[in-house]
Design a protein around this motif. Sequence first.
Motif, short mmCIF file in Angstrom:
data_model
loop_
_atom_site.label_atom_id
_atom_site.label_comp_id
_atom_site.label_asym_id
_atom_site.label_seq_id
_atom_site.Cartn_x
_atom_site.Cartn_y
_atom_site.Cartn_z
N HIS A 20 0.92 -1.27 -0.05
CA HIS A 20 -0.04 -0.02 0.09
C HIS A 20 0.62 1.07 0.08
CE1 HIS A 20 0.73 -0.13 5.15
NE2 HIS A 20 0.55 -0.90 4.34
N LEU A 21 0.09 2.58 0.12
CA LEU A 21 0.63 3.91 -0.28
C LEU A 21 1.59 3.58 1.34
CD1 LEU A 21 -1.90 5.87 -1.08
CD2 LEU A 21 -0.16 4.63 -2.66
N GLY A 22 1.64 3.13 2.03
CA GLY A 22 2.69 3.39 3.16
C GLY A 22 3.45 2.63 2.82
N HIS A 23 3.49 1.30 2.22
CA HIS A 23 4.76 0.97 2.07
C HIS A 23 5.44 1.68 1.12
CE1 HIS A 23 1.97 -2.91 3.18
NE2 HIS A 23 3.35 -2.80 4.60
N GLY A 100 28.50 -6.08 4.54
CA GLY A 100 27.76 -4.46 4.37
C GLY A 100 27.62 -4.13 6.03
N ARG A 101 27.46 -2.75 5.22
CA ARG A 101 26.46 -1.85 6.73
C ARG A 101 24.85 -2.05 6.52
NH1 ARG A 101 26.75 5.08 8.12
NH2 ARG A 101 25.00 4.11 10.02
N ILE A 102 24.03 -3.05 7.16
CA ILE A 102 23.25 -3.43 7.50
C ILE A 102 22.42 -2.80 7.98
CG2 ILE A 102 20.82 -5.11 7.35
CD1 ILE A 102 23.12 -5.70 4.81
N ILE A 103 21.59 -2.27 7.84
CA ILE A 103 19.99 -1.19 8.76
C ILE A 103 18.84 -1.60 8.18
CG2 ILE A 103 19.57 1.03 9.10
CD1 ILE A 103 22.21 2.44 7.82
N SER A 104 18.49 -2.40 9.83
CA SER A 104 16.81 -1.90 9.13
C SER A 104 15.81 -0.91 9.25
CB SER A 104 16.55 -3.29 10.39
OG SER A 104 15.32 -4.38 10.07
N PHE A 105 15.19 -1.15 8.85
CA PHE A 105 14.09 0.27 8.59
C PHE A 105 13.32 -0.49 9.04
CE2 PHE A 105 17.19 2.16 6.41
CZ PHE A 105 17.14 2.86 6.41
N SER A 106 12.19 -0.28 9.64
CA SER A 106 10.77 -0.46 10.72
C SER A 106 10.28 -0.22 12.07
CB SER A 106 10.75 -2.17 11.11
OG SER A 106 9.96 -3.11 11.18
N ASN A 107 8.95 0.25 12.01
CA ASN A 107 8.15 0.70 12.84
C ASN A 107 7.83 -0.70 13.23
OD1 ASN A 107 8.92 3.28 12.67
ND2 ASN A 107 7.12 4.05 11.07
N TYR A 129 1.26 7.73 6.20
CA TYR A 129 0.12 7.21 5.89
C TYR A 129 -0.02 6.33 6.80
CZ TYR A 129 0.75 8.28 1.41
OH TYR A 129 0.76 8.63 -0.11
N ASP A 130 -0.53 7.46 8.36
CA ASP A 130 -0.78 7.03 9.79
C ASP A 130 -2.50 6.02 9.57
OD1 ASP A 130 -2.63 8.83 10.15
OD2 ASP A 130 -1.76 9.42 11.56
N ASN A 131 -3.14 6.06 8.85
CA ASN A 131 -4.73 5.71 8.71
C ASN A 131 -4.47 4.12 7.65
OD1 ASN A 131 -3.90 6.98 6.88
ND2 ASN A 131 -6.49 8.51 6.91
N ILE A 132 -3.46 3.90 7.02
CA ILE A 132 -3.62 2.93 6.18
C ILE A 132 -2.80 1.24 6.75
CG2 ILE A 132 -2.76 2.58 3.86
CD1 ILE A 132 -3.29 5.06 3.25
N ARG A 143 -16.18 -6.37 1.41
CA ARG A 143 -17.06 -5.44 1.88
C ARG A 143 -17.64 -4.61 0.03
NH1 ARG A 143 -15.29 -3.09 7.37
NH2 ARG A 143 -15.48 -5.48 8.47
N ASN A 144 -16.37 -4.66 -0.35
CA ASN A 144 -16.54 -3.80 -1.62
C ASN A 144 -16.93 -2.59 -1.64
OD1 ASN A 144 -16.24 -4.50 -5.01
ND2 ASN A 144 -18.80 -4.72 -5.01
N GLU A 145 -16.10 -2.46 -0.94
CA GLU A 145 -15.72 -0.55 -0.05
C GLU A 145 -14.52 0.06 -0.88
OE1 GLU A 145 -17.33 -1.22 4.08
OE2 GLU A 145 -15.42 -0.64 3.54
N PRO A 146 -14.58 1.47 -1.59
CA PRO A 146 -13.30 2.14 -2.36
C PRO A 146 -12.02 1.87 -1.51
CG PRO A 146 -15.30 3.68 -1.73
CD PRO A 146 -16.00 2.28 -0.70
N TRP A 147 -10.89 1.47 -1.74
CA TRP A 147 -9.69 1.53 -1.88
C TRP A 147 -8.95 1.10 -2.56
CZ3 TRP A 147 -7.02 -2.52 -4.47
CH2 TRP A 147 -7.26 -3.28 -5.98
N LYS A 148 -9.46 2.01 -3.68
CA LYS A 148 -7.86 2.16 -4.75
C LYS A 148 -7.16 2.77 -4.78
CE LYS A 148 -7.66 3.20 -9.55
NZ LYS A 148 -7.86 3.78 -10.52
N HIS A 149 -7.76 4.40 -3.70
CA HIS A 149 -7.30 5.07 -2.48
C HIS A 149 -5.98 5.07 -1.44
CE1 HIS A 149 -10.38 4.51 -0.25
NE2 HIS A 149 -9.96 5.40 0.81
N LEU A 150 -5.86 3.91 -1.71
CA LEU A 150 -5.45 3.25 -0.49
C LEU A 150 -3.06 2.40 -0.76
CD1 LEU A 150 -7.80 1.62 2.06
CD2 LEU A 150 -6.53 4.15 1.56
N VAL A 151 -3.77 2.44 -1.73
CA VAL A 151 -2.75 2.20 -2.39
C VAL A 151 -1.87 2.75 -4.07
CG1 VAL A 151 -3.67 -0.65 -2.20
CG2 VAL A 151 -4.00 -0.07 -4.43
#
Length: 166
Positions: A20-23, A100-107, A129-132, A143-151
């Motif tokens: 999704h957009l957050g990723h 090499g210098r490995i850095i893991s990025f994660s929340n 994007y804290d709401n995605i 649920r066949n709800e809109p989701w295109k705007h999230l990805v």
Amino acid sequence: MWNANDDMIGVYAGRFQPFHLGHLSAIKHITSICDETYVLICSKKGDSPTDDRNPFSYEEREQMIKRSMGLPQLVHYRHVCDQDNDQEWTRVIEGTLPKGRIISFSNNPHTTTAFKAHGYETRSLPIVYDNISATIIRKHIIRNEPWKHLVPAGTFDTITEIQTII
């Protein structure tokens, strides 16, 4: 383990069910500061998409990410299966990465703890994007709800093409 002349190698692990957009924002952040980026696409053992939480295969998720990213330089994709414990999971990951210098990025606190326990540098990601979440997107699809705007478009196109019913 590494010296100051080593390239910075960013590692970003996730299930991406779906991507999704957050990723996308996270990977763009990592590629902006690292010399190389490894996207670790994590799966349950066997990677059979048989449940509502893990509906997409590794190949489908890799396609979502690649189509969403375009063709960025120095981004590598690896499939990592879940293991019975963090020690084994991190060992499997180590086998897929260059030296090499490995850095893991994660929340994700669990991911951060696993990497720190093996001596890796960890950094959090800016939250744009804290709401995605992938869970919310899967629910919208069911649920066949809109989701295109999230990805990103690449994810929407991939899911539409494979016609996956979650």
